[in-house]
Write an enzyme that holds these catalytic residues in place. Sequence first.
Site, mmCIF file in Angstrom:
data_model
loop_
_atom_site.group_PDB
_atom_site.id
_atom_site.type_symbol
_atom_site.label_atom_id
_atom_site.label_comp_id
_atom_site.label_asym_id
_atom_site.label_seq_id
_atom_site.Cartn_x
_atom_site.Cartn_y
_atom_site.Cartn_z
ATOM 1 N N LYS A 40 -20.971 52.169 119.518
ATOM 2 C CA LYS A 40 -20.905 51.360 120.738
ATOM 3 C C LYS A 40 -20.303 49.988 120.427
ATOM 4 O O LYS A 40 -20.188 49.603 119.246
ATOM 5 C CB LYS A 40 -22.295 51.220 121.354
ATOM 6 C CG LYS A 40 -23.345 50.587 120.464
ATOM 7 C CD LYS A 40 -24.712 50.675 121.129
ATOM 8 C CE LYS A 40 -25.767 50.013 120.294
ATOM 9 N NZ LYS A 40 -26.835 49.438 121.078
ATOM 10 N N ARG A 137 -37.609 48.966 127.158
ATOM 11 C CA ARG A 137 -36.246 48.809 127.690
ATOM 12 C C ARG A 137 -35.945 49.908 128.709
ATOM 13 O O ARG A 137 -35.864 49.627 129.892
ATOM 14 C CB ARG A 137 -35.259 48.833 126.514
ATOM 15 C CG ARG A 137 -33.847 48.486 126.877
ATOM 16 C CD ARG A 137 -32.986 48.150 125.670
ATOM 17 N NE ARG A 137 -32.785 49.259 124.743
ATOM 18 C CZ ARG A 137 -32.041 49.180 123.628
ATOM 19 N NH1 ARG A 137 -31.431 48.046 123.323
ATOM 20 N NH2 ARG A 137 -31.907 50.219 122.828
ATOM 21 N N HIS A 167 -36.621 54.737 120.872
ATOM 22 C CA HIS A 167 -35.997 53.708 120.041
ATOM 23 C C HIS A 167 -37.078 52.755 119.553
ATOM 24 O O HIS A 167 -37.955 52.353 120.317
ATOM 25 C CB HIS A 167 -34.956 52.949 120.881
ATOM 26 C CG HIS A 167 -34.067 52.043 120.071
ATOM 27 N ND1 HIS A 167 -33.397 52.468 118.948
ATOM 28 C CD2 HIS A 167 -33.739 50.739 120.226
ATOM 29 C CE1 HIS A 167 -32.695 51.459 118.446
ATOM 30 N NE2 HIS A 167 -32.890 50.402 119.198
ATOM 31 N N ARG A 226 -29.904 58.135 114.330
ATOM 32 C CA ARG A 226 -28.823 57.345 114.940
ATOM 33 C C ARG A 226 -28.495 56.187 113.993
ATOM 34 O O ARG A 226 -29.283 55.261 113.821
ATOM 35 C CB ARG A 226 -29.271 56.830 116.325
ATOM 36 C CG ARG A 226 -29.675 57.940 117.286
ATOM 37 C CD ARG A 226 -29.915 57.413 118.684
ATOM 38 N NE ARG A 226 -30.892 56.359 118.746
ATOM 39 C CZ ARG A 226 -32.198 56.526 118.936
ATOM 40 N NH1 ARG A 226 -32.694 57.737 119.121
ATOM 41 N NH2 ARG A 226 -33.009 55.493 118.973
ATOM 42 N N TYR A 272 -11.308 17.499 118.995
ATOM 43 C CA TYR A 272 -11.836 17.021 120.280
ATOM 44 C C TYR A 272 -13.059 16.137 120.066
ATOM 45 O O TYR A 272 -13.920 16.440 119.239
ATOM 46 C CB TYR A 272 -12.263 18.209 121.152
ATOM 47 C CG TYR A 272 -11.110 18.937 121.794
ATOM 48 C CD1 TYR A 272 -10.309 18.313 122.755
ATOM 49 C CD2 TYR A 272 -10.823 20.255 121.462
ATOM 50 C CE1 TYR A 272 -9.257 18.984 123.357
ATOM 51 C CE2 TYR A 272 -9.778 20.944 122.059
ATOM 52 C CZ TYR A 272 -8.997 20.301 123.007
ATOM 53 O OH TYR A 272 -7.959 20.961 123.596
ATOM 54 N N CYS A 318 -11.719 24.359 118.103
ATOM 55 C CA CYS A 318 -11.027 24.438 119.395
ATOM 56 C C CYS A 318 -10.982 25.901 119.856
ATOM 57 O O CYS A 318 -11.471 26.789 119.158
ATOM 58 C CB CYS A 318 -9.595 23.924 119.284
ATOM 59 S SG CYS A 318 -9.390 22.397 118.374
ATOM 60 N N ASP A 320 -8.449 27.950 120.000
ATOM 61 C CA ASP A 320 -7.571 28.839 119.232
ATOM 62 C C ASP A 320 -7.328 28.378 117.794
ATOM 63 O O ASP A 320 -6.593 29.032 117.050
ATOM 64 C CB ASP A 320 -6.197 28.927 119.913
ATOM 65 C CG ASP A 320 -6.339 28.967 121.416
ATOM 66 O OD1 ASP A 320 -6.818 29.998 121.915
ATOM 67 O OD2 ASP A 320 -6.018 27.958 122.090
HETATM 68 N N1 PMH Z 1 -30.060 53.804 119.019
HETATM 69 C C1 PMH Z 1 -30.151 52.947 120.053
HETATM 70 C C2 PMH Z 1 -30.727 53.408 121.334
HETATM 71 C C3 PMH Z 1 -29.698 51.638 119.887
HETATM 72 O O1 PMH Z 1 -29.797 50.775 120.912
HETATM 73 C C4 PMH Z 1 -29.180 51.222 118.623
HETATM 74 C C5 PMH Z 1 -28.729 49.825 118.345
HETATM 75 C C6 PMH Z 1 -29.096 52.164 117.598
HETATM 76 C C7 PMH Z 1 -29.567 53.448 117.830
HETATM 77 C C8 PMH Z 1 -28.565 51.838 116.234
HETATM 78 O O2 PMH Z 1 -29.382 50.913 115.595
HETATM 79 P P1 PMH Z 1 -28.966 50.270 114.193
HETATM 80 O O3 PMH Z 1 -27.663 49.609 114.407
HETATM 81 O O4 PMH Z 1 -30.050 49.320 113.899
HETATM 82 O O5 PMH Z 1 -28.851 51.411 113.242
HETATM 83 N N2 PMH Z 1 -28.869 48.936 119.400
HETATM 84 C C9 PMH Z 1 -28.848 47.600 119.305
HETATM 85 C C10 PMH Z 1 -29.065 46.797 120.413
HETATM 86 O O6 PMH Z 1 -29.276 47.261 121.612
HETATM 87 N N3 PMH Z 1 -29.049 45.528 120.064
HETATM 88 O O7 PMH Z 1 -28.831 45.463 118.759
HETATM 89 C C11 PMH Z 1 -28.696 46.736 118.268
#
Ligand code: PMH
Length: 395
Positions: A40, A137, A167, A226, A272, A318, A320
């Site tokens: 993601k 969440r 999670h 994951r 600046y 700045c 850029d």
């Molecule tokens: N699964 C879910 C649902 C997640 O939101 C995340 C990471 C992962 C797996 C992977 O976690 P890791 O990178 O610690 O292995 N999500 C997020 C988050 O929402 N903010 O920071 C990390």
Amino acid sequence: METSFYRETWADINLDAVADNVADMKKRIPEETALMAVVKANGYGHGALQVARTALANGAEWLAVAIFDEALALRKNGIEAPILVLSPIRPEDAGLAAKYHISLTVFQKEWISMARKADRNEEPVFLHIACDTGMGRIGIRNDKEAEALVEEIGKDRRFVVEGLFTHFATADQDDEAYFNEQYNRFETMIDWIHDLGIHPPVIHCGNSAATLKYPAEGRHLFNMVRYGIAMYGLSPSTEMANKLPFPLKRALSLHSRLVNVKKVEAGSAIGYGATYRAESEEWIGTVPIGYADGWLRALSGSDVLIGGERCRIVGRICMDQFMCRLPHEFPLGTEVTLIGKNGGEEITADGLAQKLQTINYEITCMIHPRVPRVFWKDGKKTGTVNPVLISNMQQ
Ligand code: PMH
């Protein structure tokens, strides 16, 4: 001259590091446990497509993204592996998810009922039920919600429950009490779903932290994990950094080059607000990256590496560009390392996170798409992604 980018600022992405981080984790988890590569947010800033391809070539079976657009982009670029969208999508897009065989996260009966009525053909919609075991969440929170959700799902045979997941909020912390509470609650919730006659083939809960910690201690992480931050070579927390079961290899480094080098008189103002005044005669360099690239103003006063030496950013960063104090004259075009190694010195995402009072995740994610990503595989440059020059995009 046509090149893939025209400003001398870029991020190198070492796909060999990603490959090793995936392969090392695959070796560590049980053979029957699948690895889902979390790509993601453009692969935590590393390039979702390239990381996805690398992970899949090195033992990952699944991919995860946060939003539906990210999943569609992967499909449109030829990725055929299963993809799960980890956050809820619009119910009216269920048909599109079915068409592209993208698995969805569900937990609200209302969502199911709306998706049922959405314009769809006969293709199945693959669902993963989210359980809120303490992250607060998304997810079902009690048996009544589980029952109502399963009842609604049962009204349409095109809905296929493929997965069940939760999670963890604290898997990266030394204190395991809350982790254990969540884990136990997940086991209870799995029983609820089984008792309702649903047996999802894929059950998953482990993020990088849980996966790095628990298999060695016999903690059962069901049949998929994951894998996010550690795949990019970063520790899930500073608490875990010295206790990793195998060395993680950092995949991202950030670079630029000096575009101006000058000697200024004592008292000269820089930037600046004229907040910095040269203490004596000083060499000052200008570096073409700024807060619009994600090099935040809050990093004013921190260091970059030039010629193996730490050089302080002086004055305000700045949009850029920024200026830094040089120990002596450097030739124009000298490389500036913002993240990574230069000579015997190194600046890490962890060090920057500490400075900004944040986490390493935020550091790689904050590097703006305007900064071209240059990909390296088998030690060779394999392509560049520069969204600013869409027509020149090579993937
Ligand atoms: N699964 C879910 C649902 C997640 O939101 C995340 C990471 C992962 C797996 C992977 O976690 P890791 O990178 O610690 O292995 N999500 C997020 C988050 O929402 N903010 O920071 C990390």
